[in-house]
Motif scaffolding. Sequence first.
Motif, PDB file in Angstrom:
ATOM      1  N   TRP A 100      41.567  27.778  42.759  1.00 17.89           N
ATOM      2  CA  TRP A 100      40.406  28.624  43.059  1.00 17.89           C
ATOM      3  C   TRP A 100      39.188  27.763  43.372  1.00 17.89           C
ATOM      4  CZ3 TRP A 100      38.106  32.478  44.955  1.00 17.89           C
ATOM      5  CH2 TRP A 100      36.970  33.092  44.438  1.00 17.89           C
ATOM      6  N   ASP A 101      39.021  26.683  42.610  1.00 13.22           N
ATOM      7  CA  ASP A 101      37.936  25.741  42.886  1.00 13.22           C
ATOM      8  C   ASP A 101      38.108  25.089  44.261  1.00 13.22           C
ATOM      9  OD1 ASP A 101      36.425  25.979  40.478  1.00 13.22           O
ATOM     10  OD2 ASP A 101      37.961  24.822  39.448  1.00 13.22           O
ATOM     11  N   VAL A 102      39.346  24.687  44.550  1.00 12.32           N
ATOM     12  CA  VAL A 102      39.640  24.055  45.841  1.00 12.32           C
ATOM     13  C   VAL A 102      39.373  25.029  46.989  1.00 12.32           C
ATOM     14  CG1 VAL A 102      41.474  23.090  47.291  1.00 12.32           C
ATOM     15  CG2 VAL A 102      41.319  22.443  44.878  1.00 12.32           C
ATOM     16  N   TYR A 103      39.765  26.271  46.769  1.00 12.91           N
ATOM     17  CA  TYR A 103      39.550  27.314  47.782  1.00 12.91           C
ATOM     18  C   TYR A 103      38.059  27.472  48.095  1.00 12.91           C
ATOM     19  CZ  TYR A 103      39.106  32.075  49.651  1.00 12.91           C
ATOM     20  OH  TYR A 103      38.784  33.173  50.408  1.00 12.91           O
ATOM     21  N   LEU A 104      37.227  27.522  47.054  1.00 10.76           N
ATOM     22  CA  LEU A 104      35.794  27.679  47.260  1.00 10.76           C
ATOM     23  C   LEU A 104      35.171  26.442  47.906  1.00 10.76           C
ATOM     24  CD1 LEU A 104      34.602  29.494  43.995  1.00 10.76           C
ATOM     25  CD2 LEU A 104      34.935  30.458  46.268  1.00 10.76           C
ATOM     26  N   GLN A 105      35.669  25.275  47.533  1.00  6.15           N
ATOM     27  CA  GLN A 105      35.178  24.039  48.151  1.00  6.15           C
ATOM     28  C   GLN A 105      35.467  24.045  49.654  1.00  6.15           C
ATOM     29  OE1 GLN A 105      37.077  20.920  45.914  1.00  6.15           O
ATOM     30  NE2 GLN A 105      35.947  21.406  44.045  1.00  6.15           N
ATOM     31  N   LYS A 224      34.059  38.589  41.997  1.00  9.86           N
ATOM     32  CA  LYS A 224      35.272  39.366  41.725  1.00  9.86           C
ATOM     33  C   LYS A 224      35.985  39.743  43.015  1.00  9.86           C
ATOM     34  CE  LYS A 224      34.849  43.713  40.937  1.00  9.86           C
ATOM     35  NZ  LYS A 224      35.701  44.253  42.041  1.00  9.86           N
ATOM     36  N   ASP A 225      35.213  40.177  44.006  1.00 10.45           N
ATOM     37  CA  ASP A 225      35.792  40.590  45.288  1.00 10.45           C
ATOM     38  C   ASP A 225      36.508  39.425  45.965  1.00 10.45           C
ATOM     39  OD1 ASP A 225      36.020  42.625  47.462  1.00 10.45           O
ATOM     40  OD2 ASP A 225      34.845  41.132  48.566  1.00 10.45           O
ATOM     41  N   ARG A 226      35.860  38.252  45.986  1.00 14.88           N
ATOM     42  CA  ARG A 226      36.473  37.068  46.606  1.00 14.88           C
ATOM     43  C   ARG A 226      37.709  36.624  45.819  1.00 14.88           C
ATOM     44  NH1 ARG A 226      33.152  38.569  49.592  1.00 14.88           N
ATOM     45  NH2 ARG A 226      31.644  37.381  50.834  1.00 14.88           N
ATOM     46  N   PHE A 227      37.653  36.737  44.497  1.00 18.14           N
ATOM     47  CA  PHE A 227      38.787  36.299  43.681  1.00 18.14           C
ATOM     48  C   PHE A 227      40.003  37.200  43.915  1.00 18.14           C
ATOM     49  CE2 PHE A 227      41.351  36.081  39.802  1.00 18.14           C
ATOM     50  CZ  PHE A 227      41.557  34.708  39.731  1.00 18.14           C
ATOM     51  N   VAL A 228      39.764  38.479  44.078  1.00 18.02           N
ATOM     52  CA  VAL A 228      40.862  39.414  44.360  1.00 18.02           C
ATOM     53  C   VAL A 228      41.546  39.039  45.680  1.00 18.02           C
ATOM     54  CG1 VAL A 228      41.404  41.804  44.984  1.00 18.02           C
ATOM     55  CG2 VAL A 228      39.932  41.333  43.024  1.00 18.02           C
ATOM     56  N   LYS A 229      40.746  38.727  46.701  1.00 13.82           N
ATOM     57  CA  LYS A 229      41.314  38.337  47.997  1.00 13.82           C
ATOM     58  C   LYS A 229      42.072  37.016  47.884  1.00 13.82           C
ATOM     59  CE  LYS A 229      37.791  40.757  50.685  1.00 13.82           C
ATOM     60  NZ  LYS A 229      36.615  40.650  51.578  1.00 13.82           N
ATOM     61  N   SER A 231      43.508  35.869  45.116  1.00 13.43           N
ATOM     62  CA  SER A 231      44.706  36.111  44.295  1.00 13.43           C
ATOM     63  C   SER A 231      45.839  36.715  45.101  1.00 13.43           C
ATOM     64  CB  SER A 231      44.369  37.042  43.126  1.00 13.43           C
ATOM     65  OG  SER A 231      43.382  36.488  42.299  1.00 13.43           O
ATOM     66  N   ALA A 232      45.505  37.580  46.051  1.00 10.27           N
ATOM     67  CA  ALA A 232      46.525  38.283  46.833  1.00 10.27           C
ATOM     68  C   ALA A 232      47.392  37.333  47.649  1.00 10.27           C
ATOM     69  CB  ALA A 232      45.847  39.298  47.751  1.00 10.27           C
ATOM     70  N   LYS A 233      46.871  36.128  47.910  1.00 19.68           N
ATOM     71  CA  LYS A 233      47.611  35.163  48.742  1.00 19.68           C
ATOM     72  C   LYS A 233      48.305  34.077  47.929  1.00 19.68           C
ATOM     73  CE  LYS A 233      44.398  35.779  52.613  1.00 19.68           C
ATOM     74  NZ  LYS A 233      43.432  35.121  53.524  1.00 19.68           N
ATOM     75  N   GLN A 234      48.203  34.175  46.596  1.00 20.66           N
ATOM     76  CA  GLN A 234      48.761  33.123  45.749  1.00 20.66           C
ATOM     77  C   GLN A 234      50.172  33.465  45.281  1.00 20.66           C
ATOM     78  OE1 GLN A 234      46.891  30.326  45.652  1.00 20.66           O
ATOM     79  NE2 GLN A 234      45.570  31.609  46.945  1.00 20.66           N
ATOM     80  N   THR A 235      51.066  32.518  45.441  1.00 14.33           N
ATOM     81  CA  THR A 235      52.449  32.713  44.993  1.00 14.33           C
ATOM     82  C   THR A 235      52.860  31.678  43.940  1.00 14.33           C
ATOM     83  OG1 THR A 235      53.233  31.320  46.830  1.00 14.33           O
ATOM     84  CG2 THR A 235      53.164  33.725  47.186  1.00 14.33           C
ATOM     85  N   ARG A 241      47.626  34.335  34.514  1.00 14.57           N
ATOM     86  CA  ARG A 241      46.367  33.590  34.672  1.00 14.57           C
ATOM     87  C   ARG A 241      45.443  34.297  35.653  1.00 14.57           C
ATOM     88  NH1 ARG A 241      46.605  27.626  36.347  1.00 14.57           N
ATOM     89  NH2 ARG A 241      48.556  28.173  37.376  1.00 14.57           N
ATOM     90  N   LEU A 242      46.002  34.773  36.764  1.00 12.89           N
ATOM     91  CA  LEU A 242      45.197  35.500  37.743  1.00 12.89           C
ATOM     92  C   LEU A 242      44.614  36.774  37.137  1.00 12.89           C
ATOM     93  CD1 LEU A 242      47.491  35.141  40.893  1.00 12.89           C
ATOM     94  CD2 LEU A 242      45.298  34.003  40.521  1.00 12.89           C
ATOM     95  N   GLN A 243      45.425  37.465  36.351  1.00 13.33           N
ATOM     96  CA  GLN A 243      44.973  38.700  35.718  1.00 13.33           C
ATOM     97  C   GLN A 243      43.858  38.427  34.713  1.00 13.33           C
ATOM     98  OE1 GLN A 243      45.656  41.636  36.557  1.00 13.33           O
ATOM     99  NE2 GLN A 243      44.879  42.892  34.866  1.00 13.33           N
ATOM    100  N   GLU A 244      43.994  37.320  33.974  1.00 15.06           N
ATOM    101  CA  GLU A 244      42.979  36.953  32.981  1.00 15.06           C
ATOM    102  C   GLU A 244      41.614  36.766  33.644  1.00 15.06           C
ATOM    103  OE1 GLU A 244      42.444  33.599  29.430  1.00 15.06           O
ATOM    104  OE2 GLU A 244      43.608  33.115  31.227  1.00 15.06           O
TER     105      GLU A 244
END
Length: 273
Positions: A100-105, A224-229, A231-235, A241-244
């Motif tokens: 998630w940190d890498v994604y935002l970077q 929250k909105d960005r995290f949901v988007k 999360s949807a692409k993470q496998t 962890r994503l739910q937490e």
Amino acid sequence: MQKHWQTLHKKRLKQTEQHLHEANQTQDPEAIHAFRVSVKKLRALYQMWGHVLEGPPIDEALLLPIDSLYRLSGKVRDVQILQGLNRQVAQFHLSPIPEWDVYLQHREKVAQKRLTKALKAEIWFPRKDISSAFNQQVSQISKRQLKGQLRRYLSQRVNALADEIISAPKHRRMHDLRKRVKSLMYGLNMADKTLPEIRQTYHHKALAYSAQTLGIWHDWYVWKDRFVKFSAKQTNISSSRLQEWHVFGLNQTHSLAEVSNLQLVEWQRALGI
């Protein structure tokens, strides 16, 4: 009295140009933020005077040179805020999600690259043309007309906000509420020289507390909105962890929405509406 508004407008224009120049030179996050705030204040001034004059105080085309920079700088600013919230989340000892940190970077890098490209282009800000057009319009209205129109404008804004508070569900249309509150705050701050009683009449301090809470709510809502988007692409990340993290973001937005709603209701009661 017209001189005060002409001076205020000149100050707003100069600040916008200075912050734009600083953002161009340094690309510092705070310089970018200052530029965006100055544009919002300028827009609020034009919105107010559009009501006073019953028509636009300047040709909107004169502001086109800064519109794209405002939008692009907003994307950079949003990502930087999300990164700051991530650091807050880390203090609650949730299971780390480095992806998630890498994604935002990465998002910041892309947004910064686009902004840098735009800033390197020739920036033409027609401050003199804008100032001249505004001064000409302002000089045509009398002191009595100005006071009457300002009172009417602020009263309409307050009543519209009060109606929004009554009708808006707690977690819907909050963004509209936030924009209305911020716009009214700018209006009260600008009008207090012309209408000295205005801050007390509309309980400026109570409204300021609500504006601050709504701002924090908005930041967490975007997070929250960005995290949901994301999360949807993470496998490769466990769903637990994503739910937490998702639940944490939900709790933040819900609690802040509750607080801001209570603050606005208290402000409304103080007005007697």
